[in-house]
Design a protein around this motif. Structure first.
Motif, PDB file in Angstrom:
ATOM      1  N   LYS A  24       0.637  -1.288  -0.001  1.00  0.00           N
ATOM      2  CA  LYS A  24      -0.034   0.097  -0.039  1.00  0.00           C
ATOM      3  C   LYS A  24       0.874   1.428   0.058  1.00  0.00           C
ATOM      4  O   LYS A  24       0.385   2.284  -0.187  1.00  0.00           O
ATOM      5  CB  LYS A  24      -0.835  -0.124   1.487  1.00  0.00           C
ATOM      6  CG  LYS A  24      -1.903  -1.079   1.277  1.00  0.00           C
ATOM      7  CD  LYS A  24      -2.960  -1.070   2.542  1.00  0.00           C
ATOM      8  CE  LYS A  24      -3.944  -2.189   2.341  1.00  0.00           C
ATOM      9  NZ  LYS A  24      -4.728  -1.984   3.595  1.00  0.00           N
ATOM     10  N   ILE A  25       2.110   1.147   0.172  1.00  0.00           N
ATOM     11  CA  ILE A  25       2.968   2.230   0.387  1.00  0.00           C
ATOM     12  C   ILE A  25       3.571   2.822  -1.119  1.00  0.00           C
ATOM     13  O   ILE A  25       4.196   1.746  -1.644  1.00  0.00           O
ATOM     14  CB  ILE A  25       4.034   1.953   1.406  1.00  0.00           C
ATOM     15  CG1 ILE A  25       3.728   1.398   2.530  1.00  0.00           C
ATOM     16  CG2 ILE A  25       4.939   3.428   1.454  1.00  0.00           C
ATOM     17  CD1 ILE A  25       4.558   1.442   3.827  1.00  0.00           C
ATOM     18  N   PRO A  26       3.102   4.045  -1.263  1.00  0.00           N
ATOM     19  CA  PRO A  26       3.767   4.324  -2.687  1.00  0.00           C
ATOM     20  C   PRO A  26       5.294   4.697  -2.804  1.00  0.00           C
ATOM     21  O   PRO A  26       5.707   4.995  -1.813  1.00  0.00           O
ATOM     22  CB  PRO A  26       2.743   5.657  -3.117  1.00  0.00           C
ATOM     23  CG  PRO A  26       2.365   6.274  -1.717  1.00  0.00           C
ATOM     24  CD  PRO A  26       2.484   4.811  -1.126  1.00  0.00           C
ATOM     25  N   ALA A  27       5.975   4.139  -3.895  1.00  0.00           N
ATOM     26  CA  ALA A  27       7.532   4.123  -3.952  1.00  0.00           C
ATOM     27  C   ALA A  27       7.675   4.204  -5.309  1.00  0.00           C
ATOM     28  O   ALA A  27       6.894   3.944  -6.287  1.00  0.00           O
ATOM     29  CB  ALA A  27       8.076   3.098  -3.063  1.00  0.00           C
ATOM     30  N   GLU A  28       9.119   4.242  -5.577  1.00  0.00           N
ATOM     31  CA  GLU A  28       9.540   4.236  -7.041  1.00  0.00           C
ATOM     32  C   GLU A  28      10.742   3.537  -6.647  1.00  0.00           C
ATOM     33  O   GLU A  28      11.768   3.833  -6.029  1.00  0.00           O
ATOM     34  CB  GLU A  28       9.957   5.613  -7.483  1.00  0.00           C
ATOM     35  CG  GLU A  28      10.415   5.648  -8.867  1.00  0.00           C
ATOM     36  CD  GLU A  28      10.505   7.223  -9.357  1.00  0.00           C
ATOM     37  OE1 GLU A  28      10.300   7.540 -10.576  1.00  0.00           O
ATOM     38  OE2 GLU A  28      11.061   8.022  -8.500  1.00  0.00           O
ATOM     39  N   ILE A  29      11.110   2.519  -7.738  1.00  0.00           N
ATOM     40  CA  ILE A  29      12.421   1.691  -7.847  1.00  0.00           C
ATOM     41  C   ILE A  29      13.430   1.999  -8.879  1.00  0.00           C
ATOM     42  O   ILE A  29      12.971   2.370 -10.042  1.00  0.00           O
ATOM     43  CB  ILE A  29      11.964   0.046  -7.568  1.00  0.00           C
ATOM     44  CG1 ILE A  29      13.312  -0.702  -7.722  1.00  0.00           C
ATOM     45  CG2 ILE A  29      11.358  -0.100  -9.132  1.00  0.00           C
ATOM     46  CD1 ILE A  29      13.038  -2.069  -7.397  1.00  0.00           C
ATOM     47  N   LEU A  30      14.512   2.208  -8.604  1.00  0.00           N
ATOM     48  CA  LEU A  30      15.578   2.937  -9.282  1.00  0.00           C
ATOM     49  C   LEU A  30      16.542   1.941  -9.815  1.00  0.00           C
ATOM     50  O   LEU A  30      17.025   1.176  -8.782  1.00  0.00           O
ATOM     51  CB  LEU A  30      16.109   4.065  -9.066  1.00  0.00           C
ATOM     52  CG  LEU A  30      15.434   5.398  -9.341  1.00  0.00           C
ATOM     53  CD1 LEU A  30      14.245   5.423  -8.240  1.00  0.00           C
ATOM     54  CD2 LEU A  30      16.123   6.789  -8.786  1.00  0.00           C
ATOM     55  N   SER A  31      16.952   1.609 -10.898  1.00  0.00           N
ATOM     56  CA  SER A  31      18.391   0.856 -11.352  1.00  0.00           C
ATOM     57  C   SER A  31      19.309   1.801 -11.822  1.00  0.00           C
ATOM     58  O   SER A  31      18.914   3.073 -12.235  1.00  0.00           O
ATOM     59  CB  SER A  31      17.879  -0.155 -12.381  1.00  0.00           C
ATOM     60  OG  SER A  31      17.665   0.692 -13.724  1.00  0.00           O
ATOM     61  N   GLU A  40      23.769  -5.403  -8.924  1.00  0.00           N
ATOM     62  CA  GLU A  40      22.330  -5.057  -9.660  1.00  0.00           C
ATOM     63  C   GLU A  40      21.692  -4.321  -8.363  1.00  0.00           C
ATOM     64  O   GLU A  40      20.739  -4.953  -8.040  1.00  0.00           O
ATOM     65  CB  GLU A  40      21.706  -6.051 -10.397  1.00  0.00           C
ATOM     66  CG  GLU A  40      21.982  -6.395 -11.746  1.00  0.00           C
ATOM     67  CD  GLU A  40      20.989  -7.350 -12.644  1.00  0.00           C
ATOM     68  OE1 GLU A  40      20.437  -8.243 -12.045  1.00  0.00           O
ATOM     69  OE2 GLU A  40      20.887  -6.993 -13.856  1.00  0.00           O
ATOM     70  N   HIS A  41      22.534  -3.318  -7.737  1.00  0.00           N
ATOM     71  CA  HIS A  41      21.725  -2.771  -6.670  1.00  0.00           C
ATOM     72  C   HIS A  41      20.498  -1.885  -7.157  1.00  0.00           C
ATOM     73  O   HIS A  41      20.560  -1.649  -8.282  1.00  0.00           O
ATOM     74  CB  HIS A  41      22.850  -1.834  -5.977  1.00  0.00           C
ATOM     75  CG  HIS A  41      24.137  -2.663  -5.472  1.00  0.00           C
ATOM     76  ND1 HIS A  41      24.055  -3.851  -4.782  1.00  0.00           N
ATOM     77  CD2 HIS A  41      25.436  -2.060  -5.704  1.00  0.00           C
ATOM     78  CE1 HIS A  41      25.416  -4.071  -4.596  1.00  0.00           C
ATOM     79  NE2 HIS A  41      26.094  -3.189  -5.001  1.00  0.00           N
ATOM     80  N   VAL A  42      19.647  -1.787  -6.158  1.00  0.00           N
ATOM     81  CA  VAL A  42      18.618  -0.547  -6.668  1.00  0.00           C
ATOM     82  C   VAL A  42      18.355   0.206  -5.260  1.00  0.00           C
ATOM     83  O   VAL A  42      18.606  -0.103  -4.253  1.00  0.00           O
ATOM     84  CB  VAL A  42      17.125  -1.411  -6.755  1.00  0.00           C
ATOM     85  CG1 VAL A  42      17.326  -2.411  -8.081  1.00  0.00           C
ATOM     86  CG2 VAL A  42      16.660  -2.323  -5.668  1.00  0.00           C
ATOM     87  N   ALA A  43      17.692   1.420  -5.808  1.00  0.00           N
ATOM     88  CA  ALA A  43      17.291   2.157  -4.816  1.00  0.00           C
ATOM     89  C   ALA A  43      15.536   2.376  -4.783  1.00  0.00           C
ATOM     90  O   ALA A  43      15.217   2.432  -5.892  1.00  0.00           O
ATOM     91  CB  ALA A  43      17.738   3.614  -4.901  1.00  0.00           C
TER      92      ALA A  43
END
Length: 206
Positions: A24-31, A40-43
């Motif tokens: 339910k928590i809005p977020a954004e994943i970045l490569s 292949e770390h992500v933020a």
């Protein structure tokens, strides 16, 4: 180390999604591309934090398949991750999810270390017995990811002095350090004690 580094990392892709229990928590994943390790770390950025206007909460969380996914009784990684997600869901922040399983020794070696822990070794002794140092992780990529995001000052969520020391050596300023809770459960007391007495983690155990 102890030097300012010019990050060569660049953001590769940004994808909106929802996370946490019930997603339910809005977020954004970045490569990213151009990271030193090629891992292949992500933020994961929560609540579209205005990275230029406030000092964000940041956690550098090293991947733990057994803890993060299966909530293993052997560690507190999954609970720390969920605590961070909930906190950042409320306050915003940046979760750096780093692909360096088992303090850098890899998943299969970590499972071998689990076998040794079953025979009475603690987590550090087991890694040493397998021929590895206490902690093989590097947080250079984490610093480069923050620099690619234009972040130079953070409030770091950690109990680990190694993370505090390294992220500053790689040119990121700390405004504050925020500890996580003690997630004690059946099976991880020896692990937590080892983190406190061997790894100098800032945890208060009863």
């Amino acid at each position: 180390m102890n030097r300012e580094l010019q990050s060569m990392a660049k953001i590769r892709a940004r994808v909106p999604f929802k996370v946490g229990v019930g997603s339910k928590i809005p977020a954004e994943i970045l490569s990213f591309e151009g990271l030193n390790s090629n891992n292949e770390h992500v933020a994961i950025i929560f609540k579209c934090v205005d990275l230029k206007q406030k000092t964000p909460l940041v956690r550098m969380h090293s991947e733990c398949l057994t803890g993060d996914v299966f909530y293993s009784s052997r560690c507190d990684c999954g609970e720390q991750l969920e605590e961070t997600i909930q906190k950042m869901g409320e306050q915003g922040g940046i979760l750096l999810y780093l692909r360096q399983e088992g303090r850098g020794i890899g998943l299969y070696n970590k499972l071998d270390a689990y076998k040794l822990q079953s025979k009475g070794m603690d987590t550090y002794q087991a890694n040493n017995h397998l021929g590895f140092a206490d902690d093989l992780r590097s947080f250079e990529d984490a610093a480069d990811m923050l620099k690619a995001l234009g972040v130079k000052k953070i409030c770091l969520i950690t109990n680990n002095p190694k993370k505090i020391k390294e992220i500053q050596e790689y040119g990121i300023e700390l405004e504050d350090v925020v500890g996580t809770k003690v997630h004690l459960k059946d099976g991880n007391k020896t692990y937590l004690r080892a983190k406190v007495y061997h790894g100098q983690h800032k945890l208060t155990l009863e």
